[in-house]
Design an enzyme around this catalytic site. Structure first.
Site, PDB file in Angstrom:
ATOM      1  N   TYR A  33      69.597  58.689  66.655  1.00  9.95           N
ATOM      2  CA  TYR A  33      70.900  58.287  66.096  1.00  9.95           C
ATOM      3  C   TYR A  33      71.625  59.404  65.860  1.00  9.95           C
ATOM      4  O   TYR A  33      71.175  60.652  65.377  1.00  9.95           O
ATOM      5  CB  TYR A  33      70.907  57.153  65.018  1.00  9.95           C
ATOM      6  CG  TYR A  33      70.121  55.845  65.562  1.00  9.95           C
ATOM      7  CD1 TYR A  33      70.344  55.615  66.542  1.00  9.95           C
ATOM      8  CD2 TYR A  33      69.640  55.182  64.414  1.00  9.95           C
ATOM      9  CE1 TYR A  33      69.640  54.316  67.100  1.00  9.95           C
ATOM     10  CE2 TYR A  33      69.001  53.930  64.772  1.00  9.95           C
ATOM     11  CZ  TYR A  33      69.149  53.495  66.059  1.00  9.95           C
ATOM     12  OH  TYR A  33      68.415  52.149  66.500  1.00  9.95           O
ATOM     13  N   SER A  34      72.938  59.441  65.647  1.00 11.05           N
ATOM     14  CA  SER A  34      73.647  60.558  65.178  1.00 11.05           C
ATOM     15  C   SER A  34      73.248  61.043  63.897  1.00 11.05           C
ATOM     16  O   SER A  34      73.385  62.248  63.577  1.00 11.05           O
ATOM     17  CB  SER A  34      75.097  60.241  65.364  1.00 11.05           C
ATOM     18  OG  SER A  34      75.707  59.154  64.592  1.00 11.05           O
ATOM     19  N   GLU A  35      72.814  60.329  63.219  1.00  7.94           N
ATOM     20  CA  GLU A  35      72.394  60.296  61.505  1.00  7.94           C
ATOM     21  C   GLU A  35      71.303  59.345  60.963  1.00  7.94           C
ATOM     22  O   GLU A  35      71.526  58.225  61.325  1.00  7.94           O
ATOM     23  CB  GLU A  35      73.525  60.665  60.587  1.00  7.94           C
ATOM     24  CG  GLU A  35      74.264  61.924  60.317  1.00  7.94           C
ATOM     25  CD  GLU A  35      75.542  62.017  61.299  1.00  7.94           C
ATOM     26  OE1 GLU A  35      76.095  63.247  61.303  1.00  7.94           O
ATOM     27  OE2 GLU A  35      75.983  60.951  61.593  1.00  7.94           O
ATOM     28  N   THR A  36      70.502  59.969  60.335  1.00 11.85           N
ATOM     29  CA  THR A  36      69.488  59.142  59.346  1.00 11.85           C
ATOM     30  C   THR A  36      69.584  59.588  58.026  1.00 11.85           C
ATOM     31  O   THR A  36      69.744  60.911  57.731  1.00 11.85           O
ATOM     32  CB  THR A  36      68.221  59.388  60.183  1.00 11.85           C
ATOM     33  OG1 THR A  36      68.173  58.852  61.460  1.00 11.85           O
ATOM     34  CG2 THR A  36      67.197  58.539  59.243  1.00 11.85           C
ATOM     35  N   HIS A  96      78.924  56.668  57.898  1.00 18.81           N
ATOM     36  CA  HIS A  96      78.430  55.604  58.332  1.00 18.81           C
ATOM     37  C   HIS A  96      76.876  55.250  57.840  1.00 18.81           C
ATOM     38  O   HIS A  96      76.474  54.078  57.782  1.00 18.81           O
ATOM     39  CB  HIS A  96      78.437  55.629  59.768  1.00 18.81           C
ATOM     40  CG  HIS A  96      77.483  56.208  60.569  1.00 18.81           C
ATOM     41  ND1 HIS A  96      77.252  57.522  61.030  1.00 18.81           N
ATOM     42  CD2 HIS A  96      76.113  55.706  61.228  1.00 18.81           C
ATOM     43  CE1 HIS A  96      76.161  57.843  61.672  1.00 18.81           C
ATOM     44  NE2 HIS A  96      75.524  56.662  61.884  1.00 18.81           N
TER      45      HIS A  96
END
Length: 289
Positions: free
Chosen positions: A52-55, A83
């Site tokens: 994913y784009s961020e965790t 997000h």
């Protein structure tokens, strides 16, 4: 502590779609509610495995509702991610009930409030750190446009390019038409190098549909992701940019539509206050089965 000892069981890595009421919409984020003992290398590996784009990785603070939060893309740590903040707050609220949290991030303290709507869904509202904007040299604008495959004529002259910050740095470029925004085919490696050299987290590409309604897209090659489907940090920065430009007048509420061109539609609510220069960004989040 070794990486093996600090490993996180798959069941403890949560997945949420933020800025959406459906798991297949919005922006997916990973959430680890207890990152105690995890090394930087392990957090980066988890983020890369998820893709994913961020965790977000949370560690409880000394005060109730306080957490230290770190955000990793598949390639690097980022100072702030909207997000994943919304996703993390909703994940916490599902376990302890709606309420108020304070996330201590690399960019500063970010208050987050979670409420349950009349539809039964939880929605989180984050308040950004103090935002700011700066002008962009003409040569930098020209280079960014060339990497995107845009021309100066593609830009909206009413919304000039700027770098905007509300926890992370974003280059704002406003398209003159929806069709220009819909066509995104850029030089991935070239744009990544351009952004790293200027400490940019994403580009905020925007088109104004109505006075308070925008469609936005966010290339994120520095994170190893072609495009971020719904970007809370960029939304906060964009709200600050619009106010600084006099393009909107506070108090006001903006609606940002993002992810439509990716097949993951999301909605971000951006609130600008007349009394507070910080920006509030709101959205729902739902677990991804």
């Amino acid at each position: 502590m070794t990486d093996d000892a600090a490993a996180v069981a798959p069941s403890e890595i949560l997945r949420y779609a933020a800025f959406s009421t459906r798991p297949e919409g919005g922006n997916p984020a990973g959430v680890v509610l207890d990152a105690t003992g995890l090394t930087d290398e392990r957090m980066l590996a988890i983020a890369a495995e998820l893709g994913y784009s961020e965790t977000a990785f949370l560690t409880a603070g000394d005060l109730q509702g306080s957490y230290r939060v770190r955000y990793f893309s598949p390639l690097a740590e980022v100072p702030f991610c909207g997000h994943a903040t919304v996703a993390s707050a909703v994940a916490l609220a599902e376990r302890t009930g709606p309420g108020r949290y304070v996330f201590t991030t690399a960019a500063g303290d970010v208050p987050v409030e979670v409420e349950r709507g009349t539809d039964g869904l939880l929605r989180a509202t984050l308040t950004s750190v103090e935002p700011k904007t700066e002008e962009v040299p003409d040569a930098d604008i020209a280079e960014a446009l060339a990497l995107l495959g845009w021309s100066a004529a593609d830009l909206d002259p009413a919304l000039p390019p700027r770098i905007a910050y509300a926890g992370a740095r974003h280059l704002v470029l406003a398209a003159g038409t929806r069709s220009r925004l819909a066509r995104l085919d850029y030089d991935f490696d070239g744009l990544a190098a351009y952004m790293r050299a200027r400490d940019l987290t994403t580009l905020q590409l925007a088109w104004r549909e109505a006075p308070e309604v925008f469609h936005v897209r966010a290339p994120f090659p520095v994170g190893g992701v072609v495009e971020d489907p719904a970007t809370g940090a960029a939304a906060a920065a964009f709200g600050a940019y619009l106010r600084e430009q006099g393009a909107v007048t506070a108090p006001t509420v903006l609606t940002l539509h993002q992810g439509e061109d990716l097949g993951r539609p999301g909605v971000l609510r951006v609130e600008l206050s007349a009394e507070d220069t910080r920006v509030r960004v709101s959205g729902a989040a739902v677990a991804i089965p």
